[in-house]
Write an enzyme that holds these catalytic residues in place. Sequence first.
Site: not given
Ligand SMILES: Cc1cc2nc3c(=O)[nH]c(=O)nc-3n(C[C@H](O)[C@H](O)[C@H](O)COP(=O)(O)OP(=O)(O)OC[C@H]3O[C@@H](n4cnc5c(N)ncnc54)[C@H](O)[C@@H]3O)c2cc1C
Length: 575
Positions: A34, A41, A43, A48, A118, A163, A238, A240, A250, A387, A390, A392
């Site tokens: 989408k 997110h 990004v 770490g 961590f 999409w 969770q 933070h 954050l 933790l 974990n 990423l």
């Molecule tokens: C501020 C912050 C800092 C963090 N720092 C760390 C860290 O240092 N270390 C760590 O291990 N974890 C960290 N986390 C957690 C970690 O970043 C996330 O758990 C992880 O990046 C999630 O990745 P993902 O690929 O599962 O989802 P996301 O990166 O959230 O991607 C979701 C994707 O799904 C798409 N999407 C969602 N719904 C739909 C739909 N209905 N139709 C089409 N597309 C859809 C979105 O467009 C997006 O592309 C952090 C989280 C936050 C909030």
Amino acid sequence: MQYHDVVVVGGGLAGLRAALEVNMHNLRVAILSKVYPIRSHSVAAQGGINAPLGNHPRGAHDSWERHAFDTVKGSDYLADQDAAVRMAKDAAERIIEMEHWGCPFSRTPNGKIAQRPFGGAGFPRTCFAADKTGHMLIHTLFEQIVKYEQAAERGELKIYNEWLVTSLVIEGGVCRGVIALELATGKLEAFKADAVLFATGGCGRLYTNSTNAMINTGMGMAVPFWAGIPLKDMEFIQFHPTTLYGSNILMTEGCRGEGGYLTNKRNERFLANYPDSRKGMEVAPRDIVSRNITTEILEGRAFENAYVNLDLRHLGEERIAARLPAIREICRKFLGIDPVHEPIPVQPGQHYTMGGIDVNSDGASPAKGFYAAGEASCVSVHGANRLGGNSLLETIVFGKIAGEHMSNYVFGKTDLGAGDKTLEDALAQEEKKLKALMNSDGGENPSNLKEEMQRMMTDKVGIFRTKESLSDAQRKIRELRDRYKKVRLRYTGGPYNYDLASTIELKGSIDVAETVIVGALAREESRGSQFRRDFPARNDEKFLQHTLAYFTPEGPRLDYKDVTLGYWEPKERKY
Ligand SMILES: Cc1cc2nc3c(=O)[nH]c(=O)nc-3n(C[C@H](O)[C@H](O)[C@H](O)COP(=O)(O)OP(=O)(O)OC[C@H]3O[C@@H](n4cnc5c(N)ncnc54)[C@H](O)[C@@H]3O)c2cc1C
């Protein structure tokens, strides 16, 4: 109708890693997202990613066994131990792979990938790229995706940017594809695939005070839930400990990993006053630190009864500039303070969804051909408390595993015509629903409903919970579910109708919020991130179990399933 062997929904780290794997198996894969993948997110991840590389001077004796044990202990013994072991065993290989693809990790003086301590980890095992780890990882992976996309002669890897997937089509227990809304045109389309993976991220925006991007609505969990796939362990949210006071941006755990202190208004490092954080202090696990900060706030020892200080000043400008540059930048831009000279006001905020789509450690759900990975899924490796570092890792480990498993499932499938009629019917039904929503003349403003839901979740389903607060929340969410039937759009145009998209997503948020509330109400114990004031002890006899929530139009139906043990016996979680 569009045809691909595999459809991956979500362009974050988990989705990209899974899609890459499928394409490496020479199958045709589409990524539907989408937002543009690099705006996912992932990004925003700062601190770490864990792997027992042993590169820190105090890390020489680290191992996958120790990493897996810390994960299981951190989860308050709710994680499936075989999954935690699988993740820890694969961790080093996935990190080295990312390094070879060009991820610019921070380095030790002798050139190895640097690691920092961590929370809840027995060794400093969190690899990082300053405090922009997610940014570096997703750009590295996206480069690989672009390379494969360009090498694809017949559209073997195709990205559908912007999409929104609104429906998952399952016929007789077999996944057939998805229905999605093209945001640029406002048109719906059916996507047929032999396997579908959801990597749609977390649902942080069920809450007001959240570190999550606005796009983390939970819609990606709602869609399979509506199609009959259970959501697992949704009550475990969770919080933070350190989010910026006011905006809840954050302040990474890396701040404390690098040596930052938490102090109250008496200038005490108050974590020493609590038995569960006395030893770990600032690097005690997140659930513990969040509860102890909240207690300081509730008992009047916080500034303005709302925040404590995160003090980095003793680290010095050079270290802050090298290790925490984005933290410094955020503090300057959003609060006008410089952490080199002033402490940072912080409070706990919603951060991560431990629960999610019920899958096993291959990423497979109970429906054939339907998979999930990343934060949207519940494998489960995080159990009742994740933790830091974990998740990423989970995205790239289980993204790859699910991609591989899906490819083997799809390879050689012969029922080519199957599912076409079901997909056409599903598309027609979705078009009807969309039209009804566009033409609704009800009196409810969807953004009011959203705000009321987010406030209620923060107040009633937060760090401390009781039967009373959760029952109030249940009453409120049912009221919102009824009021949703009368929502009216302010804008009814086709192209880029975000009023429409966010109203569709709101329905998902409300239904997912209800699974959190109902699961928390039924779980009469305290475990990890779920703290019930009326049931302060953990109860293994009754609740060493995963909660499963199944969709019904009247609200979620709950069931339970056993946690996989086998490596470590559950015992009291002490740090
Ligand atoms: C501020 C912050 C800092 C963090 N720092 C760390 C860290 O240092 N270390 C760590 O291990 N974890 C960290 N986390 C957690 C970690 O970043 C996330 O758990 C992880 O990046 C999630 O990745 P993902 O690929 O599962 O989802 P996301 O990166 O959230 O991607 C979701 C994707 O799904 C798409 N999407 C969602 N719904 C739909 C739909 N209905 N139709 C089409 N597309 C859809 C979105 O467009 C997006 O592309 C952090 C989280 C936050 C909030």
